[in-house]
Design a protein around this motif. Structure first.
Motif, PDB file in Angstrom:
ATOM      1  N   ILE A  23      45.221  36.588  25.523  1.00 12.49           N
ATOM      2  CA  ILE A  23      44.419  35.693  26.350  1.00 12.49           C
ATOM      3  C   ILE A  23      43.224  35.257  25.505  1.00 12.49           C
ATOM      4  CG2 ILE A  23      45.094  36.867  28.473  1.00 12.49           C
ATOM      5  CD1 ILE A  23      42.240  38.060  28.561  1.00 12.49           C
ATOM      6  N   GLY A  24      42.629  34.148  25.877  1.00 13.52           N
ATOM      7  CA  GLY A  24      41.479  33.669  25.122  1.00 13.52           C
ATOM      8  C   GLY A  24      41.066  32.291  25.605  1.00 13.52           C
ATOM      9  N   ALA A  25      40.152  31.685  24.867  1.00 15.09           N
ATOM     10  CA  ALA A  25      39.681  30.338  25.188  1.00 15.09           C
ATOM     11  C   ALA A  25      40.182  29.372  24.118  1.00 15.09           C
ATOM     12  CB  ALA A  25      38.163  30.298  25.262  1.00 15.09           C
ATOM     13  N   ILE A  26      40.575  28.173  24.539  1.00 12.99           N
ATOM     14  CA  ILE A  26      41.038  27.163  23.589  1.00 12.99           C
ATOM     15  C   ILE A  26      39.867  26.731  22.712  1.00 12.99           C
ATOM     16  CG2 ILE A  26      42.000  24.842  23.341  1.00 12.99           C
ATOM     17  CD1 ILE A  26      43.413  25.261  26.016  1.00 12.99           C
ATOM     18  N   ALA A  27      40.046  26.886  21.395  1.00 14.75           N
ATOM     19  CA  ALA A  27      38.986  26.543  20.446  1.00 14.75           C
ATOM     20  C   ALA A  27      39.122  25.126  19.904  1.00 14.75           C
ATOM     21  CB  ALA A  27      38.985  27.543  19.285  1.00 14.75           C
ATOM     22  N   GLY A  28      40.342  24.583  19.939  1.00 17.00           N
ATOM     23  CA  GLY A  28      40.521  23.235  19.422  1.00 17.00           C
ATOM     24  C   GLY A  28      41.972  22.852  19.367  1.00 17.00           C
ATOM     25  N   VAL A  44      42.899  30.719  28.764  1.00 17.40           N
ATOM     26  CA  VAL A  44      44.341  30.668  28.966  1.00 17.40           C
ATOM     27  C   VAL A  44      44.999  31.984  28.551  1.00 17.40           C
ATOM     28  CG1 VAL A  44      44.487  28.163  28.669  1.00 17.40           C
ATOM     29  CG2 VAL A  44      44.708  29.673  26.668  1.00 17.40           C
ATOM     30  N   ALA A  45      46.236  32.134  28.984  1.00 15.38           N
ATOM     31  CA  ALA A  45      47.079  33.262  28.582  1.00 15.38           C
ATOM     32  C   ALA A  45      48.355  32.711  27.979  1.00 15.38           C
ATOM     33  CB  ALA A  45      47.404  34.133  29.794  1.00 15.38           C
ATOM     34  N   GLU A  61      41.485  37.069  15.423  1.00 18.83           N
ATOM     35  CA  GLU A  61      40.474  36.424  16.267  1.00 18.83           C
ATOM     36  C   GLU A  61      40.938  35.060  16.767  1.00 18.83           C
ATOM     37  OE1 GLU A  61      36.170  37.689  14.775  1.00 18.83           O
ATOM     38  OE2 GLU A  61      37.435  36.987  13.128  1.00 18.83           O
ATOM     39  N   TYR A  62      41.800  34.404  15.982  1.00 15.91           N
ATOM     40  CA  TYR A  62      42.334  33.093  16.360  1.00 15.91           C
ATOM     41  C   TYR A  62      43.838  33.092  16.155  1.00 15.91           C
ATOM     42  CZ  TYR A  62      37.520  31.342  16.131  1.00 15.91           C
ATOM     43  OH  TYR A  62      36.181  31.142  16.323  1.00 15.91           O
ATOM     44  N   THR A  63      44.530  32.349  17.007  1.00 17.56           N
ATOM     45  CA  THR A  63      45.951  32.106  16.800  1.00 17.56           C
ATOM     46  C   THR A  63      46.250  30.686  17.266  1.00 17.56           C
ATOM     47  OG1 THR A  63      48.189  32.973  17.174  1.00 17.56           O
ATOM     48  CG2 THR A  63      46.696  32.962  19.063  1.00 17.56           C
ATOM     49  N   CYS A  64      47.399  30.167  16.896  1.00 15.95           N
ATOM     50  CA  CYS A  64      47.747  28.780  17.220  1.00 15.95           C
ATOM     51  C   CYS A  64      49.091  28.764  17.931  1.00 15.95           C
ATOM     52  CB  CYS A  64      47.792  27.937  15.946  1.00 15.95           C
ATOM     53  SG  CYS A  64      48.087  26.183  16.256  1.00 15.95           S
ATOM     54  N   VAL A  65      49.100  28.348  19.187  1.00 13.26           N
ATOM     55  CA  VAL A  65      50.326  28.373  19.987  1.00 13.26           C
ATOM     56  C   VAL A  65      50.561  26.999  20.613  1.00 13.26           C
ATOM     57  CG1 VAL A  65      50.050  30.821  20.528  1.00 13.26           C
ATOM     58  CG2 VAL A  65      49.126  29.113  22.085  1.00 13.26           C
ATOM     59  N   ARG A  71      49.084  29.186  30.024  1.00  6.58           N
ATOM     60  CA  ARG A  71      48.775  29.049  31.441  1.00  6.58           C
ATOM     61  C   ARG A  71      47.307  29.379  31.649  1.00  6.58           C
ATOM     62  NH1 ARG A  71      53.563  30.743  35.505  1.00  6.58           N
ATOM     63  NH2 ARG A  71      52.134  29.584  36.855  1.00  6.58           N
ATOM     64  N   PRO A  72      46.593  28.542  32.386  1.00  6.17           N
ATOM     65  CA  PRO A  72      45.174  28.828  32.634  1.00  6.17           C
ATOM     66  C   PRO A  72      44.993  30.164  33.349  1.00  6.17           C
ATOM     67  CG  PRO A  72      45.717  26.577  33.258  1.00  6.17           C
ATOM     68  CD  PRO A  72      47.016  27.270  32.978  1.00  6.17           C
TER      69      PRO A  72
END
Length: 288
Positions: A23-28, A44-45, A61-65, A71-72
């Motif tokens: 889970i996390g917040a969209i960074a870009g 999102v999750a 710390e970051y991933t790209c999916v 899903r929010p």
């Protein structure tokens, strides 16, 4: 853990950042993105969809999916560590029971490998679906009461062969069996099922991904159905995500969660290799 041990060869190429959910917040977004469904900053999750296997995973710390696999996160008072434990666990459990086994209200079910986080979740979601009788298994007599406390109506201590216990018990074999241990016990689980019943293999807790030998006309009982559930983005997007989150928040589904820091990954794998800690283990990178 299995991927790190080399049991996913042919599927995963190394080096690879592991981790199949987060889970996390969209960074870009990539500059080429034309349509954005969820604005930057949306919490999102995500899970599966090649994460940690075909693309860099969540041990970072970051991933790209893919946006189509997010899903929010609904408004919730759940601690971030608890929420981080939910995406793949809920998907795998709900998908196995509903999509794989087609479990109906009034049917009985045996959950093989019940002390795992998915097993504990399955005991409780089977109640939500309306199963008439829910049996669980554990390799340790010390964990029997834990399974009763989490919704089991009947518990079998599993030494690798329980079919005789199941068929000789007053309540007998089950309509459905959820196999979380894998090929090491699957043949035995097939004998724990009534005729026209179904066994769904979802997990490989036993550490083996394949049979040394399988004889359909000997190992597969007459008129017993066998399937697998592997999950995928479509299942994550279709499951009743918000409803299940509310069940967890309200305490209708209770999953023990232990939280760790990113630098504790090795400790987590040590715990897993020793049999797990009867809890879902989540890494919290940041509290926001």
């Amino acid at each position: 853990m299995f991927t790190r041990q080399g049991n996913s060869l042919g599927v995963v190429e190394f080096p690879r950042i592991l981790g199949i959910e987060c889970i996390g917040a969209i960074a870009g977004y990539p500059s080429s993105t034309k349509t954005i469904t969820h604005p930057v900053g949306t919490r999102v999750a995500t899970c599966m969809g090649g994460l940690g296997r075909m693309i860099p995973g969540s041990y970072a710390e970051y991933t790209c999916v893919a946006e189509t696999n997010m899903r929010p996160i609904p408004d919730t008072s759940l601690p971030i560590g608890t929420f981080a434990a939910l995406p793949q666990m809920l998907q795998a459990t709900w998908g196995s029971l509903v999509t794989g086994l087609d479990l109906k209200a009034g049917e009985s079910i045996l959950i093989r490998g019940s002390t795992s986080s998915i097993g504990l979740c399955a005991l409780q979601l089977a109640h939500k679906i309306g199963a008439s009788r829910i049996a669980g298994t554990t390799r340790s007599a010390a964990r029997v009461q834990m399974l009763y406390d989490n919704g089991a109506d009947e518990v079998f201590v599993d030494g690798g062969e329980i079919a005789s216990q199941v068929t000789q018990s007053p309540k007998g074999a089950s309509n459905k069996v959820l196999e979380l241990t894998g090929p090491t016990t699957l043949k035995d689980s097939l004998r724990c099922t009534i005729q026209k019943g179904t066994v769904c293999m979802t997990g490989v807790q036993g550490g083996s991904w394949k049979f040394d030998q399988f004889m359909p006309f000997g190992d597969l009982p007459n008129r017993v159905r066998l399937c697998i559930y592997g999950g995928g983005p479509e299942d994550f997007m279709l499951m009743p995500w918000e409803e299940l989150v509310k069940d967890v928040e309200a305490g209708r589904v209770k999953i023990p969660v232990r939280t760790f820091k990113l630098e504790d990954i090795q400790e987590i794998h040590d715990i897993l290799e020793k049999g797990g800690g009867c809890a879902k283990m989540a890494v919290v990178v940041a509290e926001e």
